[in-house]
Design a protein around this motif. Structure first.
Motif, mmCIF file in Angstrom:
data_model
loop_
_atom_site.group_PDB
_atom_site.id
_atom_site.type_symbol
_atom_site.label_atom_id
_atom_site.label_comp_id
_atom_site.label_asym_id
_atom_site.label_seq_id
_atom_site.Cartn_x
_atom_site.Cartn_y
_atom_site.Cartn_z
ATOM 1 N N UNK A 1 0.833 -1.196 0.000
ATOM 2 C CA UNK A 1 0.000 0.000 0.000
ATOM 3 C C UNK A 1 0.871 1.251 0.000
ATOM 4 N N UNK A 2 0.607 2.153 -0.937
ATOM 5 C CA UNK A 2 1.354 3.406 -1.021
ATOM 6 C C UNK A 2 0.731 4.432 -0.073
ATOM 7 N N UNK A 3 1.575 5.225 0.561
ATOM 8 C CA UNK A 3 1.105 6.278 1.462
ATOM 9 C C UNK A 3 1.479 7.634 0.888
ATOM 10 N N UNK A 4 0.486 8.507 0.782
ATOM 11 C CA UNK A 4 0.720 9.890 0.370
ATOM 12 C C UNK A 4 0.272 10.802 1.513
ATOM 13 N N UNK A 5 1.168 11.645 1.966
ATOM 14 C CA UNK A 5 0.828 12.607 3.016
ATOM 15 C C UNK A 5 0.222 13.849 2.369
ATOM 16 N N UNK A 6 -0.896 14.305 2.921
ATOM 17 C CA UNK A 6 -1.541 15.530 2.461
ATOM 18 C C UNK A 6 -1.678 16.439 3.675
ATOM 19 N N UNK A 7 -0.846 17.474 3.739
ATOM 20 C CA UNK A 7 -0.694 18.228 4.986
ATOM 21 C C UNK A 7 -0.670 19.734 4.751
ATOM 22 N N UNK A 8 -0.864 20.486 5.826
ATOM 23 C CA UNK A 8 -0.697 21.941 5.759
ATOM 24 C C UNK A 8 0.747 22.335 6.043
ATOM 25 N N UNK A 9 1.553 21.410 6.544
ATOM 26 C CA UNK A 9 2.913 21.713 6.981
ATOM 27 C C UNK A 9 3.901 21.609 5.820
ATOM 28 N N UNK A 10 4.678 22.673 5.605
ATOM 29 C CA UNK A 10 5.718 22.622 4.580
ATOM 30 C C UNK A 10 7.120 22.581 5.190
ATOM 31 N N UNK A 11 7.178 22.303 6.488
ATOM 32 C CA UNK A 11 8.459 22.204 7.169
ATOM 33 C C UNK A 11 9.199 20.951 6.711
ATOM 34 N N UNK A 12 10.503 21.105 6.406
ATOM 35 C CA UNK A 12 11.263 19.980 5.852
ATOM 36 C C UNK A 12 11.376 18.797 6.798
ATOM 37 N N UNK A 13 11.311 19.044 8.096
ATOM 38 C CA UNK A 13 11.420 17.941 9.048
ATOM 39 C C UNK A 13 10.234 16.992 8.926
ATOM 40 N N UNK A 14 9.048 17.546 8.687
ATOM 41 C CA UNK A 14 7.877 16.702 8.464
ATOM 42 C C UNK A 14 8.041 15.894 7.173
ATOM 43 N N UNK A 15 8.487 16.583 6.118
ATOM 44 C CA UNK A 15 8.647 15.921 4.823
ATOM 45 C C UNK A 15 9.630 14.764 4.935
ATOM 46 N N UNK A 16 10.795 15.058 5.487
ATOM 47 C CA UNK A 16 11.828 14.031 5.553
ATOM 48 C C UNK A 16 11.399 12.861 6.429
ATOM 49 N N UNK A 17 10.780 13.149 7.561
ATOM 50 C CA UNK A 17 10.413 12.084 8.494
ATOM 51 C C UNK A 17 9.373 11.152 7.892
ATOM 52 N N UNK A 18 8.378 11.693 7.206
ATOM 53 C CA UNK A 18 7.354 10.837 6.610
ATOM 54 C C UNK A 18 7.929 10.025 5.443
ATOM 55 N N UNK A 19 8.811 10.630 4.663
ATOM 56 C CA UNK A 19 9.454 9.874 3.582
ATOM 57 C C UNK A 19 10.341 8.769 4.151
ATOM 58 N N UNK A 20 11.018 9.087 5.245
ATOM 59 C CA UNK A 20 11.880 8.084 5.886
ATOM 60 C C UNK A 20 11.061 6.917 6.419
ATOM 61 N N UNK A 21 9.844 7.189 6.857
ATOM 62 C CA UNK A 21 8.969 6.136 7.377
ATOM 63 C C UNK A 21 8.307 5.323 6.271
ATOM 64 N N UNK A 22 8.461 5.762 5.031
ATOM 65 C CA UNK A 22 7.951 4.961 3.925
ATOM 66 C C UNK A 22 6.929 5.611 3.028
ATOM 67 N N UNK A 23 6.582 6.881 3.260
ATOM 68 C CA UNK A 23 5.614 7.561 2.402
ATOM 69 C C UNK A 23 6.185 7.716 0.990
ATOM 70 N N UNK A 24 5.303 7.623 0.007
ATOM 71 C CA UNK A 24 5.726 7.770 -1.393
ATOM 72 C C UNK A 24 5.494 9.178 -1.918
ATOM 73 N N UNK A 25 4.774 9.992 -1.146
ATOM 74 C CA UNK A 25 4.508 11.346 -1.601
ATOM 75 C C UNK A 25 4.217 12.275 -0.448
ATOM 76 N N UNK A 26 4.441 13.562 -0.687
ATOM 77 C CA UNK A 26 4.137 14.585 0.321
ATOM 78 C C UNK A 26 3.524 15.760 -0.412
ATOM 79 N N UNK A 27 2.241 16.010 -0.144
ATOM 80 C CA UNK A 27 1.498 17.068 -0.814
ATOM 81 C C UNK A 27 1.027 18.099 0.197
ATOM 82 N N UNK A 28 0.797 19.305 -0.278
ATOM 83 C CA UNK A 28 0.244 20.357 0.559
ATOM 84 C C UNK A 28 -1.237 20.536 0.235
ATOM 85 N N UNK A 29 -2.002 20.860 1.245
ATOM 86 C CA UNK A 29 -3.460 20.931 1.084
ATOM 87 C C UNK A 29 -3.927 22.074 0.199
#
Length: 241
Positions: A85-113
């Motif tokens: 199962x692919x995970x895509x994060x859809x968030x209001x946060x554009x802070x790089x720490x959030x982006x990197x941490x979710x990608x490190x945990x296995x997310x395939x994408x990071x989008x802004x709302x």
């Protein structure tokens, strides 16, 4: 072609966000697209695990800030229990720490709302096709995070080629690098987070010429976007941070 292929597969999605009104809007957008279907929705990180166990979705579109368990923890569990199962994060946060941490945990994408509906659909199809997708607004911040991590061993990189010593990002010549000198300069500036216009101004060339160089870089590196090109260049030691 990727979009047509993924449409034929009837992609199933689960939405995980604690704001029902937002979920309703996203669900309408997705269900209007042929071949995509929202099969379940929930409001916290525990429920999304239960839904995935029941529905076996292809993609989970998930917020970070959720009750019970947040999106970062839920992403890690999803990739452990449901690796397909692919995970895509859809968030209001554009802070790089959030982006990197979710990608490190296995997310395939990071989008802004605040992204457009068409861009959301394109991102979903890109992830379905096996690519990573990161919102353009956070690409530069992700590169800054990679810099701080000292991603490459500078001694090892120096041994593999001759580094061009310039301020900020440096380009390293190596035998397996398919890029021309000018393309390498453009790639280096891409890694610094510059836009096409900014690259053109820095190199004294037109924005159209920059776009042509970027297209050539993506084609030679066999990637779909600038972020993938920069990350591959870093991994291969062509660019040091």
């Amino acid at each position: 072609m990727d979009k047509m292929t993924s449409a034929k597969r009837n992609i199933k999605l689960v939405l995980a966000d604690d704001h029902q009104l937002f979920r309703e809007g996203v669900k309408r957008i997705i269900n209007m697209e042929q071949g995509l279907e929202v099969v379940g929705e929930c409001g916290d990180g525990i429920q999304v695990i239960e839904l995935c166990n029941e529905l076996k979705p292809d993609i989970v579109l998930m917020d970070i800030n959720m009750p019970v368990e947040n999106g970062v923890v839920a992403t890690e569990k999803l990739k452990e229990f449901f690796p397909e199962t692919k995970v895509i994060i859809l968030s209001i946060h554009d802070d790089e720490s959030y982006v990197f941490e979710t990608l490190r945990k296995g997310a395939s994408g990071y989008l802004l709302k605040d992204m457009e509906a068409e861009s959301l659909i394109n991102a979903i199809h890109s992830v379905v096709a096996g690519h990573a997708y990161i919102h353009p607004k956070v690409t530069g911040k992700l590169i800054n995070q990679l810099r701080r991590m000292t991603y490459l061993d500078e001694v090892g990189v120096a041994a593999s080629g001759t580094a061009v010593k310039e301020a900020g990002v440096k380009f390293v010549h190596s035998s397996n690098n398919p890029l021309t000198r000018r393309e390498a300069e453009v790639l280096r500036l891409m890694a610094e987070g510059k836009s096409n216009k900014g690259i053109g101004e820095f190199l004294f060339i037109s924005e159209k010429t920059v776009k042509n160089h970027v297209s050539s870089i993506l084609q030679k590196m066999e990637v779909d976007d600038r972020t993938q090109a920069v990350i591959i260049a870093i991994k291969n030691g062509w660019v040091t941070l």
